[in-house]
Design an enzyme around this catalytic site. Structure first.
Site, PDB file in Angstrom:
ATOM      1  N   ASP A 225       0.801  -1.235   0.000  1.00  0.00           N
ATOM      2  CA  ASP A 225       0.000   0.000   0.000  1.00  0.00           C
ATOM      3  C   ASP A 225       0.831   1.282   0.000  1.00  0.00           C
ATOM      4  O   ASP A 225       0.297   2.368   0.245  1.00  0.00           O
ATOM      5  CB  ASP A 225      -0.940   0.016   1.219  1.00  0.00           C
ATOM      6  CG  ASP A 225      -2.087  -0.967   1.051  1.00  0.00           C
ATOM      7  OD1 ASP A 225      -2.653  -1.019  -0.055  1.00  0.00           O
ATOM      8  OD2 ASP A 225      -2.405  -1.684   2.012  1.00  0.00           O
TER       9      ASP A 225
ATOM     10  N   ASP B  56      -6.271  -3.840  -6.517  1.00  0.00           N
ATOM     11  CA  ASP B  56      -5.951  -2.542  -5.915  1.00  0.00           C
ATOM     12  C   ASP B  56      -4.467  -2.174  -6.079  1.00  0.00           C
ATOM     13  O   ASP B  56      -4.098  -1.005  -6.131  1.00  0.00           O
ATOM     14  CB  ASP B  56      -6.248  -2.529  -4.404  1.00  0.00           C
ATOM     15  CG  ASP B  56      -7.433  -3.367  -3.985  1.00  0.00           C
ATOM     16  OD1 ASP B  56      -7.737  -4.347  -4.687  1.00  0.00           O
ATOM     17  OD2 ASP B  56      -8.040  -3.070  -2.946  1.00  0.00           O
TER      18      ASP B  56
HETATM   19  N1  GLY Z   1      -7.392  -1.202  -1.120  1.00  0.00           N
HETATM   20  C1  GLY Z   1      -8.379  -1.672  -0.263  1.00  0.00           C
HETATM   21  C2  GLY Z   1      -9.765  -1.308  -0.653  1.00  0.00           C
HETATM   22  O1  GLY Z   1     -10.021  -0.804  -1.702  1.00  0.00           O
HETATM   23  O2  GLY Z   1     -10.635  -1.580   0.140  1.00  0.00           O
END
Ligand code: GLY
Length: 736
Positions: free
Chosen positions: A462, A522
């Protein structure tokens, strides 16, 4: 389209625009067929003009003309130029009046002129410029003459402003005319000559090609013009101090410097868009449009300070309300530039000035925002103050500072290690961008600083969300070296999670019992950090990791309808896919709404950095899936395959991400106009129906997002990333 119109611009222009529109309402069309020069080698429908600075040879009246730079020969044939300038004034004024009043009588009048010039076979002009700036005894026309059609830019901008109020059949024919003219401009030897001119002529070629390409939806040519500006015009024409030496050495250094600056600023105005911010573009050695405006600004504000030669002609007629100050003032939020602009002459009368001023009607050069930006920005500021109060009211807990959502009726704050920690600092940066207020800049800096520790946290994928949304958003605005260093170090850390055998960055380290090497859709969002790190350092290893990850994901994450799985698990020994599944979606084969949003946004971003058309096509396919599955109010339920229909919770965050992504995609795709209108509709829907009343929602802007429905976590709540992408979409709706 372009940035928001500063109120000052509207106030300063209201009176002159309405007066000029009154004049324009009374004008009958006059095209090239109304006059003809015996010296023209062309036909009745060909535009003809003569080189300005060429004169009879005193030795013998029949000899070829000789040059006197900067001195206009009053005997030249100018009727076609005057007719074209008149058309430009007519449509520019009518477009501006329509923008101010919405009265379609202005549109009807403009259509008469446009029909005569570009459609009616009896009166139309040929879409080429073979006979412009001819020189008696020397040339029947020259590439240099192409500069004469900069006047047509205000015609296309005026028509764009009138939008759906124009007869669409007529508009299509006018676009066809400009498409043909663009072919001529880009292929005829005169067009090539003018493109390669080293001074303001090269600038004006790019400026008008950009305007016509935008009008006709030619995104490839728009991109070509952007590259030309970045790689040729700015580096070759500007000196380190922001001046234009090619113009300074002319006999009219003042007028030509202003002219070239206006043309470059107009290019920035035309071609800047999400991901393509020419306003903030600077060459490696620090040349930028801001520097160019900064160089001339003092001499526009006070001409007596001009330290160079005075122009041999028309010295007294400059400056006028130079568009570089209006556009630059709006783009940079520079009140001094706007103030000086407001005090200058808005209706210049000198012939030379009129001919050389590339933009006379700045109002039509700004796009109409889909929502009331001033009001939405003011509300967002008020809400964020409420949020800051809510933060202060929480018991202090070490390291916990960034507001994420509301949980059990309480504001939930998170530490920097949380994947959402960077969004709130990013929002503060965007408020600064929207308002130019120092208080938001100070707050943005304060909330960005605690994110720095994450630069060495290699425990998750992330990094992009955390560091790029905070430091990256700040870096775009400040270009601060310390921010840059944090971004580069973060990219190095993120790269350690890349496995070349698999061709992907590993997303999660948790839940090892469920998967071996999980990669989630993501993760595509974190590639922006890597692309940017390569731009910053020239180290292509980040770029290579990003494209490898994007390619592997393109291969394994998508179904035939271009919806995507959430999680793909890989085998670390063979590098092969072990399983495709979900974590936050309705089931393994469903289309989790936010996952589709991440894919759309991220492949569009990948195209921005690589110009690889496979990414553009991927983004277009994902967009097609999303657009065909959106409910009537354009805000998706949390999963496109959620079983409960209208009883399912919505996910406003997915809508905000899609809207922002579509704005960017609209600048690259031949379907751009369609994407923009959907993005507008999403922004309007979120603004009108998903915003919390000011004072409520603990200060979050949007209601009704869903984090993880299967685990019953964060269902139908505010989420900081919904607010972040909403503000970004708001900025992008103005091409910022
Ligand atoms: N990246 C985590 C979400 O979109 O919940």
């Amino acid at each position: 389209m372009e940035p928001i119109i500063p109120i000052l611009l509207v106030a300063a222009l209201k009176k002159p625009v309405m007066a000029e529109a009154g004049w324009a309402m009374k004008q009958a069309p006059v095209t090239v067929t109304a006059s003809y020069s015996p010296r023209s080698a062309g036909g009745k429908h060909d535009f003809f003009s003569e080189g300005d600075y060429w004169w009879p040879n005193p030795v013998s009246a029949d000899s070829p003309y000789i040059q006197r730079d900067g001195e206009t020969n009053p005997e030249n044939f100018t009727a076609h130029r005057e007719a074209m300038i008149r058309l430009s004034r007519v449509v520019g004024a009518l477009g501006s009046a329509y923008r101010l009043t919405g009265d379609t009588k202005y549109v009807r009048q403009a259509m008469k002129h446009v029909r005569a010039w570009f459609v009616d076979t009896a009166t139309m002009m040929n879409p080429s410029l073979v006979y412009a700036q001819a020189i008696k005894g020397r040339a029947t026309g020259r590439g240099i003459g192409i500069i004469d059609t900069i006047q047509l830019m205000e015609v296309v901008e005026g028509l764009e402003t009138m939008g759906s109020a124009i007869d669409q059949d007529l508009l299509a024919r006018v676009k066809a005319w400009f498409s043909r003219y663009l072919v001529w401009l880009t292929t005829h030897p005169y067009g090539r000559d003018e493109m390669n001119a080293a001074n303001n002529h090269g600038t004006c070629w790019v400026m008008q090609v950009a305007a016509f390409a935008k009008f006709t939806g030619n995104v490839q040519l728009m991109e070509f013009c952007r590259q030309r500006y970045e790689n040729v015009l700015l580096p070759n024409q500007m000196a380190a101090d922001g001046s234009f030496p090619q113009e300074l050495r002319r006999t009219k250094p003042y007028g030509y410097s202003l002219f070239n600056l206006d043309a470059m600023a107009t290019i920035c105005q035309l071609l800047s868009g999400p991901g393509n911010d020419l306003w903030h573009y600077q060459t490696a050695d620090g040349k930028s449009i801001g520097k160019g405006i900064g160089f001339l600004y003092p001499y526009i504000a006070d001409k007596t300070k001009w330290p160079y030669k005075h122009d041999v002609m028309h010295w007294d007629e400059w400056p006028v309300a130079q568009p570089a100050l209006a556009f630059g003032g709006a783009a940079f939020g520079n009140a001094r530039w706007l103030d000086v602009w407001a005090r200058l002459d808005h209706q210049p009368s000198g012939n030379e000035v009129i001919r050389n001023l590339p933009v006379r009607h700045p109002l039509i050069w700004f796009g109409k925002p889909p929502v009331d930006i001033a009001k939405v920005t003011a509300d967002a500021e008020a809400q964020t103050k409420v949020l800051l109060d809510s933060i202060s009211a929480r018991p202090k807990e070490k390291g916990v500072f960034s507001p994420r959502t509301i949980e059990n009726g309480q504001l939930k704050l998170v530490a920097s290690k949380d994947w959402t920690s960077g969004f709130f600092p990013g929002e503060l940066w965007m408020l600064y961008r929207l308002t130019a207020k120092k208080e938001w800049e100070d707050l943005a800096r304060r909330y960005t600083a605690p994110m720095e520790v994450e630069k060495t946290n290699g425990g998750t994928h992330d990094m992009g969300f955390k560091i790029f949304c905070s430091y990256g958003t700040g870096w775009r605005l400040t270009r601060e070296a310390t921010y840059r260093d944090v971004i580069i170090e973060s990219a190095r850390t993120l790269s350690t999670r890349f496995n070349p055998k698999i061709g992907c960055i590993r997303s999660w380290d948790h839940h090892k019992e469920l998967w071996t090497y999980p990669v989630i859709i993501d993760n595509m969002m974190n590639l922006e950090l890597l692309f940017e790190a390569t731009r910053m350092t020239g180290d292509s290893s980040f770029y290579r990791i990003a494209v490898t990850h994007a390619n592997t994901t393109m291969k394994n994450h998508f179904r035939t309808d271009y919806s995507s799985y959430h999680v793909v698990d890989y085998d670390t020994v063979t590098g092969q896919v072990r399983r495709k599944m979900t974590w936050q979606g309705a089931n393994d084969s469903s289309a989790w709404a936010r996952g589709q949003a991440w894919g759309l946004y991220a492949y569009t971003m990948c195209y921005r950095y690589t110009k690889d058309r496979r990414y553009l096509s991927q983004a277009e396919h994902i967009a097609a899936f999303i657009l065909s599955h959106l409910p009537a109010d354009k805000v998706p339920y949390w999963d496109y395959n959620a079983p409960g229909g209208a009883s399912e919770p919505k996910d406003a965050s997915a809508a905000a991400i899609v809207a922002s992504g579509l704005y960017e995609l609209s600048g690259y795709s031949v379907r751009g106009a369609g994407y923009r209108s959907v993005a507008d509709a999403m922004l309007v829907s979120l603004t009108d129906h998903y915003r919390a009343p000011v004072g409520g929602n603990k200060g979050f802007i949007l209601l009704h997002s869903t984090g993880g429905k299967p685990s019953n976590s964060e269902v139908d709540v505010p989420l900081n990333y919904a607010d972040y992408y909403y503000l970004e979409a708001l900025l992008r709706s103005q091409n910022k």
